[in-house]
Structure formats: C-alpha cells, structure tokens
Write a protein that holds these residues in place. Structure first.
Motif, PDB file in Angstrom:
ATOM      1  N   LEU A 127       6.602 -82.916 -14.741  1.00 52.42           N
ATOM      2  CA  LEU A 127       8.064 -82.763 -14.694  1.00 52.42           C
ATOM      3  C   LEU A 127       8.762 -84.120 -14.601  1.00 52.42           C
ATOM      4  O   LEU A 127       9.981 -84.199 -14.708  1.00 52.42           O
ATOM      5  N   GLY A 128       7.997 -85.174 -14.365  1.00 48.88           N
ATOM      6  CA  GLY A 128       8.605 -86.488 -14.140  1.00 48.88           C
ATOM      7  C   GLY A 128       8.009 -87.537 -15.040  1.00 48.88           C
ATOM      8  O   GLY A 128       8.183 -87.526 -16.261  1.00 48.88           O
ATOM      9  N   VAL A 129       7.236 -88.424 -14.402  1.00 49.03           N
ATOM     10  CA  VAL A 129       6.735 -89.595 -15.125  1.00 49.03           C
ATOM     11  C   VAL A 129       5.849 -89.224 -16.318  1.00 49.03           C
ATOM     12  O   VAL A 129       5.844 -89.921 -17.335  1.00 49.03           O
ATOM     13  N   TYR A 130       5.131 -88.102 -16.230  1.00 45.86           N
ATOM     14  CA  TYR A 130       4.228 -87.691 -17.309  1.00 45.86           C
ATOM     15  C   TYR A 130       4.812 -86.493 -18.072  1.00 45.86           C
ATOM     16  O   TYR A 130       4.091 -85.683 -18.632  1.00 45.86           O
ATOM     17  N   ARG A 191      11.679-102.800  -5.794  1.00 43.67           N
ATOM     18  CA  ARG A 191      11.116-104.156  -5.792  1.00 43.67           C
ATOM     19  C   ARG A 191       9.660-104.155  -5.332  1.00 43.67           C
ATOM     20  O   ARG A 191       8.771-104.673  -6.018  1.00 43.67           O
ATOM     21  N   ASP A 192       9.393-103.515  -4.179  1.00 41.55           N
ATOM     22  CA  ASP A 192       8.082-103.686  -3.540  1.00 41.55           C
ATOM     23  C   ASP A 192       7.025-102.698  -4.042  1.00 41.55           C
ATOM     24  O   ASP A 192       5.850-103.046  -4.131  1.00 41.55           O
ATOM     25  N   GLU A 193       7.435-101.451  -4.330  1.00 39.58           N
ATOM     26  CA  GLU A 193       6.445-100.446  -4.759  1.00 39.58           C
ATOM     27  C   GLU A 193       6.327-100.395  -6.280  1.00 39.58           C
ATOM     28  O   GLU A 193       5.230-100.260  -6.809  1.00 39.58           O
ATOM     29  N   LEU A 194       7.469-100.494  -6.963  1.00 41.46           N
ATOM     30  CA  LEU A 194       7.422-100.374  -8.422  1.00 41.46           C
ATOM     31  C   LEU A 194       7.215-101.724  -9.098  1.00 41.46           C
ATOM     32  O   LEU A 194       6.922-101.776 -10.290  1.00 41.46           O
ATOM     33  N   ARG A 308       3.690 -96.491 -11.500  1.00 42.72           N
ATOM     34  CA  ARG A 308       3.779 -95.741 -10.244  1.00 42.72           C
ATOM     35  C   ARG A 308       5.023 -94.867 -10.263  1.00 42.72           C
ATOM     36  O   ARG A 308       5.939 -95.090 -11.054  1.00 42.72           O
ATOM     37  N   TYR A 309       5.041 -93.885  -9.359  1.00 43.30           N
ATOM     38  CA  TYR A 309       6.176 -92.961  -9.355  1.00 43.30           C
ATOM     39  C   TYR A 309       6.345 -92.403  -7.950  1.00 43.30           C
ATOM     40  O   TYR A 309       5.441 -92.485  -7.112  1.00 43.30           O
ATOM     41  N   ARG A 310       7.512 -91.846  -7.718  1.00 45.60           N
ATOM     42  CA  ARG A 310       7.801 -91.239  -6.426  1.00 45.60           C
ATOM     43  C   ARG A 310       8.453 -89.880  -6.679  1.00 45.60           C
ATOM     44  O   ARG A 310       9.248 -89.735  -7.609  1.00 45.60           O
ATOM     45  N   GLU A 311       8.111 -88.889  -5.837  1.00 43.07           N
ATOM     46  CA  GLU A 311       8.705 -87.556  -5.984  1.00 43.07           C
ATOM     47  C   GLU A 311       9.536 -87.218  -4.754  1.00 43.07           C
ATOM     48  O   GLU A 311       9.271 -87.708  -3.657  1.00 43.07           O
ATOM     49  N   ASP A 312      10.517 -86.362  -4.966  1.00 42.86           N
ATOM     50  CA  ASP A 312      11.447 -85.974  -3.900  1.00 42.86           C
ATOM     51  C   ASP A 312      11.497 -84.449  -3.925  1.00 42.86           C
ATOM     52  O   ASP A 312      12.007 -83.860  -4.881  1.00 42.86           O
ATOM     53  N   VAL A 313      10.906 -83.804  -2.907  1.00 48.89           N
ATOM     54  CA  VAL A 313      10.682 -82.358  -2.957  1.00 48.89           C
ATOM     55  C   VAL A 313      11.748 -81.597  -2.162  1.00 48.89           C
ATOM     56  O   VAL A 313      12.017 -81.895  -1.001  1.00 48.89           O
ATOM     57  N   VAL A 314      12.352 -80.615  -2.830  1.00 50.53           N
ATOM     58  CA  VAL A 314      13.275 -79.671  -2.189  1.00 50.53           C
ATOM     59  C   VAL A 314      12.480 -78.383  -2.001  1.00 50.53           C
ATOM     60  O   VAL A 314      11.844 -77.914  -2.949  1.00 50.53           O
ATOM     61  N   PHE A 333      15.607 -89.359  -3.906  1.00 46.03           N
ATOM     62  CA  PHE A 333      14.872 -90.639  -3.849  1.00 46.03           C
ATOM     63  C   PHE A 333      13.576 -90.407  -4.607  1.00 46.03           C
ATOM     64  O   PHE A 333      12.570 -90.001  -4.034  1.00 46.03           O
ATOM     65  N   GLY A 334      13.621 -90.612  -5.920  1.00 48.48           N
ATOM     66  CA  GLY A 334      12.486 -90.310  -6.785  1.00 48.48           C
ATOM     67  C   GLY A 334      12.783 -89.055  -7.596  1.00 48.48           C
ATOM     68  O   GLY A 334      13.900 -88.524  -7.547  1.00 48.48           O
ATOM     69  N   LYS A 335      11.780 -88.609  -8.337  1.00 51.08           N
ATOM     70  CA  LYS A 335      11.939 -87.434  -9.192  1.00 51.08           C
ATOM     71  C   LYS A 335      12.162 -86.190  -8.348  1.00 51.08           C
ATOM     72  O   LYS A 335      11.292 -85.807  -7.547  1.00 51.08           O
ATOM     73  N   ARG A 336      13.319 -85.535  -8.501  1.00 49.64           N
ATOM     74  CA  ARG A 336      13.613 -84.356  -7.667  1.00 49.64           C
ATOM     75  C   ARG A 336      13.004 -83.102  -8.279  1.00 49.64           C
ATOM     76  O   ARG A 336      13.286 -82.734  -9.418  1.00 49.64           O
ATOM     77  N   ILE A 337      12.172 -82.433  -7.484  1.00 51.82           N
ATOM     78  CA  ILE A 337      11.529 -81.184  -7.916  1.00 51.82           C
ATOM     79  C   ILE A 337      11.669 -80.156  -6.796  1.00 51.82           C
ATOM     80  O   ILE A 337      11.786 -80.513  -5.620  1.00 51.82           O
ATOM     81  N   VAL A 338      11.660 -78.894  -7.176  1.00 50.33           N
ATOM     82  CA  VAL A 338      11.784 -77.800  -6.195  1.00 50.33           C
ATOM     83  C   VAL A 338      10.443 -77.090  -6.100  1.00 50.33           C
ATOM     84  O   VAL A 338       9.873 -76.695  -7.127  1.00 50.33           O
ATOM     85  N   ARG A 339       9.957 -76.964  -4.845  1.00 50.82           N
ATOM     86  CA  ARG A 339       8.762 -76.148  -4.624  1.00 50.82           C
ATOM     87  C   ARG A 339       9.257 -74.706  -4.493  1.00 50.82           C
ATOM     88  O   ARG A 339      10.004 -74.391  -3.569  1.00 50.82           O
ATOM     89  N   ILE A 340       8.879 -73.874  -5.469  1.00 50.06           N
ATOM     90  CA  ILE A 340       9.406 -72.503  -5.476  1.00 50.06           C
ATOM     91  C   ILE A 340       8.543 -71.635  -4.564  1.00 50.06           C
ATOM     92  O   ILE A 340       7.328 -71.643  -4.668  1.00 50.06           O
TER      93      ILE A 340
END
Ligand SMILES: NC(=O)c1ccc[n+]([C@@H]2O[C@H](COP(=O)([O-])OP(=O)(O)OC[C@H]3O[C@@H](n4cnc5c(N)ncnc54)[C@H](OP(=O)(O)O)[C@@H]3O)[C@@H](O)[C@H]2O)c1
Length: 342
Positions: A127-130, A191-194, A308-314, A333-340
């Motif tokens: 859903l995000g980086v890939y 800056r530091d992670e990516l 690298r990537y970061r996810e943000d879970v709702v 803060f990162g790719k926003r995804i919802v855990r259904i």
C-alpha cells in the motif's frame, strides 16, 4: 459453500466544503450477496488512506470520477481471499485489491492487482513504498525528474510514502536530496533515518532563507507534492532546464476557492520560459508499463535495505474518516494505513 456475510462499510454522506468533517462520512452495515462465477470474496485486512481520496469527495471533472453520495469510499486494500469462484485465486491468498473502505469486498478475480507473498516483504508495503505511492515516486523520477549525479532535488511531504521514496531514489542516482517536512520529529526522521542530505521544516519562519542556503547551486529537480509556500520558496532557486514533475498539491486540496492576491500566472509562465523549465503533470497510471520494472528494482532495494519506509497505523475501520481528515492536515507520520477489525 457460501454463507451470508455481514459487512461494515463507510460511504460518502455529504460533499465537504473545505476541510472534510466526520459528518461527511457514514458507517453502514449490510448483508453481502453471494459471489458469482469469476468473483472472489475478500476479507480486507489493511486499507490505504491517500490524499487523492479528498478529490473523490468533490463533484466535477477530474482524472477519476467522483464518488456518488451513498457510495462506498474507494481505496486500495491488502486482503485475504475467503472464497473464490475464479480459477486463479484460492482461500487464504494474500492479494492487493481495490477493496474499498469496508470489512469485506466482492470483486472480479480478473481485477485483483497482484498476489502478495508475506514471506518476502511485509504485506502492508503493497500500500506504500512497494505499491502505488512508491511507484508514483519511481515513475515520476524515471520519466520526468531524471535526477543526475551531482544535481540537487527538492521534495516536500518527505516523510510520506511518495516524498520519502523520491528522495531516496534520487540519492541512489547520485543526486543531492533536500527533504521538506512539517515539524521537528519528521525533519529528524527524513535526515537521520531516510538519509536525505538536508531536511527542513516548512513551518519555520525563515524557511525560504534556509532552503536557499541549503541549495547554493540551485535546484535541478523539484518533485511537486504540495504547492503553497514550498513552491513559492523553490521557484527563485530553479536552475535552467530544471524539471518539475507535478505529482500533487496537497496544501490546496481542502481549498474551496482560489486564494486572493495578485495574478501570478504571468510571473510563473515567464519563469518557465526564461529558465527553460519542464513542468509536467502526471498520474502514476500514465506510466503503468514501468510497473514490472518497479517491482523488480524496488523489491531489490527494499530487501537490501537501500530504501527505507515508515508506516502510520490507524486502528479500526470506523476510525478511517478521522485518519483521512488528519492526513490532509499532516497529522500522519509515514504511510497512513488502517488496520481493519470487526
Ligand atoms: N500523481 C499521482 O499519481 C499521485 C499518486 C500518489 C500521490 N500523489 C500525491 O503525492 C503527494 C504525496 O502523497 P503521499 O501519499 O506521500 O502523502 P503523505 O505524505 O502521506 O501525506 C500528505 C502530507 O502532505 C504534507 N502537507 C499537507 N499540507 C501541507 C502543506 N500545507 N504544506 C506542506 N506540506 C503539507 C503533510 O506532511 P508534512 O507534515 O511533512 O508537511 C502530510 O503528511 C500528494 O500531493 C498526493 O496527492 C500523486
């Protein structure tokens, strides 16, 4: 043998004026019909929240048709097949689908985007980086931005899935990447992670001066994700023959009318002319022929840890509306995804 399934779904209740509000969304429940020949019944596990969803809430012409009032919100999902009446899919398969804001979806088996291998990469990366946002970054750079070694690239929304990927790919091509994000934590992450060369906060009062200082040799590629004051700050820094892939204008999506002020179109067109700029809008599907190459190259980069990537879970389908409203404000803060969940 099929049994009836109760499905929760979120529909468009009203067209927002400006920023969407919770009352523009409605949670409904229904009994699903049985899948027919060629169809599959999916259990949506993860839902992608994306800025384009704001555009679908408006009436009028765009690159995709608007949602109707009462229609289930569209969206990419990572799902598992529950029941299949299609020869290619079996119960338990993980798939990338356009399953929408709902617990279950019945879709044509031919319309499923691709099979996912949970052993290879976390399924949520589809859903995000890939997936679509990562492909947007890849294709926009490949076809329009074309960063070269030693050049300077600027991208905003740099902790999000498109911007984060743009800057990291540019660095893999030997370019210098300047990332712009909102707030200290996001700036530090970029800056530091990516590993961007420079990260700046667009909220800083002296943001334009800081950007100019960070780009002493000017800007060769401006990957346009936001518009607004980031665009204002980049324009004077553009070098001759700079490229601007116009990917998104998220700073403006909630605006109900044009901003007041002087007409700046002549100034902008003058700059495009005198600096020989390439400004090209695109929708990622324009370049869909690159998708197999993207999957191959990005898959390698992810496995090697070069991207690298970061996810943000709702958590919870019912919280998707607040998740989208917040995304448009920059709360993610990162790719926003919802855990259904049920
Ligand atoms: N053309 C295409 O095919 C295509 C495909 C996918 C996405 N897009 C576009 O690409 C852009 C990024 O998408 P994404 O999914 O990666 O989004 P995202 O980064 O996950 O989320 C949007 C981000 O935009 C930033 N933002 C919001 N208002 C802003 C403002 N006024 N000034 C500066 N930044 C602001 C916020 O980050 P900060 O807090 O860091 O500011 C927010 O987190 C969007 O414009 C989207 O519409 C286009």
């Amino acid at each position: 043998m099929s049994t009836a399934v109760r499905n929760r779904r979120i529909v468009l209740a009203a067209r927002p004026q400006g920023e969407p509000k919770p009352a523009d969304f409605r949670l409904e429940s229904e009994i699903l019909p049985l899948p027919r020949k060629g169809q599959v019944l999916l259990r949506n596990r993860w839902l992608s929240l994306d800025p384009y969803m704001r555009g679908r809430m408006n009436a009028g012409r765009s690159y995709a048709r608007p949602l109707e009032i009462g229609e289930t919100f569209v969206g990419a999902t990572v799902a598992q097949v529950v029941e299949s009446l299609h020869p290619e899919w079996s119960p338990g398969d993980w798939v990338l689908a356009f399953g929408g804001w709902q617990d279950y979806a019945i879709v044509e088996g031919d319309a499923l985007q691709r099979r996912l291998d949970p052993e290879a990469l976390p399924v949520t990366t589809a859903l995000g980086v890939y997936g679509m946002p990562g492909f947007t970054a890849y294709a926009g750079l490949h076809e329009i931005g074309k960063p070269k070694p030693g050049e300077t690239l600027v991208v905003a929304a740099a902790s999000g899935p498109v911007g984060a990927t743009v800057g990291q790919i540019a660095r893999l091509h030997g370019a210098r990447a300047i990332g712009i994000a909102g707030g200290e934590a996001k700036v530090a992450h970029v800056r530091d992670e990516l590993g961007f060369d420079v990260a700046l906060d667009h909220r800083a009062p002296d943001f334009a001066e800081r950007l100019a200082a960070a780009a002493p040799d000017g800007v060769d590629v401006y990957f346009e994700n936001v518009g607004g004051k980031v665009l204002d700050a980049v324009l004077p820094l553009l070098n001759d023959f700079a490229r601007i892939p116009v990917c998104g204008l998220v700073a403006h999506y909630n605006e109900a009318e044009l901003p007041a002020g002087p007409d700046r179109v002549p100034q902008l067109m003058g700059l495009i002319l005198s600096r020989h700029l390439t400004v090209r809008g695109f929708i990622q599907t324009d370049f869909i022929g690159l998708y197999p190459e993207f999957l191959r190259e990005m898959g390698g980069w992810l496995r090697e840890g070069r991207i690298r990537y970061r996810e943000d879970v709702v958590d919870g389908l019912e919280n998707a509306p607040e998740g989208l409203i917040g995304l448009l404000r920059g709360d993610n803060f990162g790719k926003r995804i919802v855990r259904i969940e049920d």
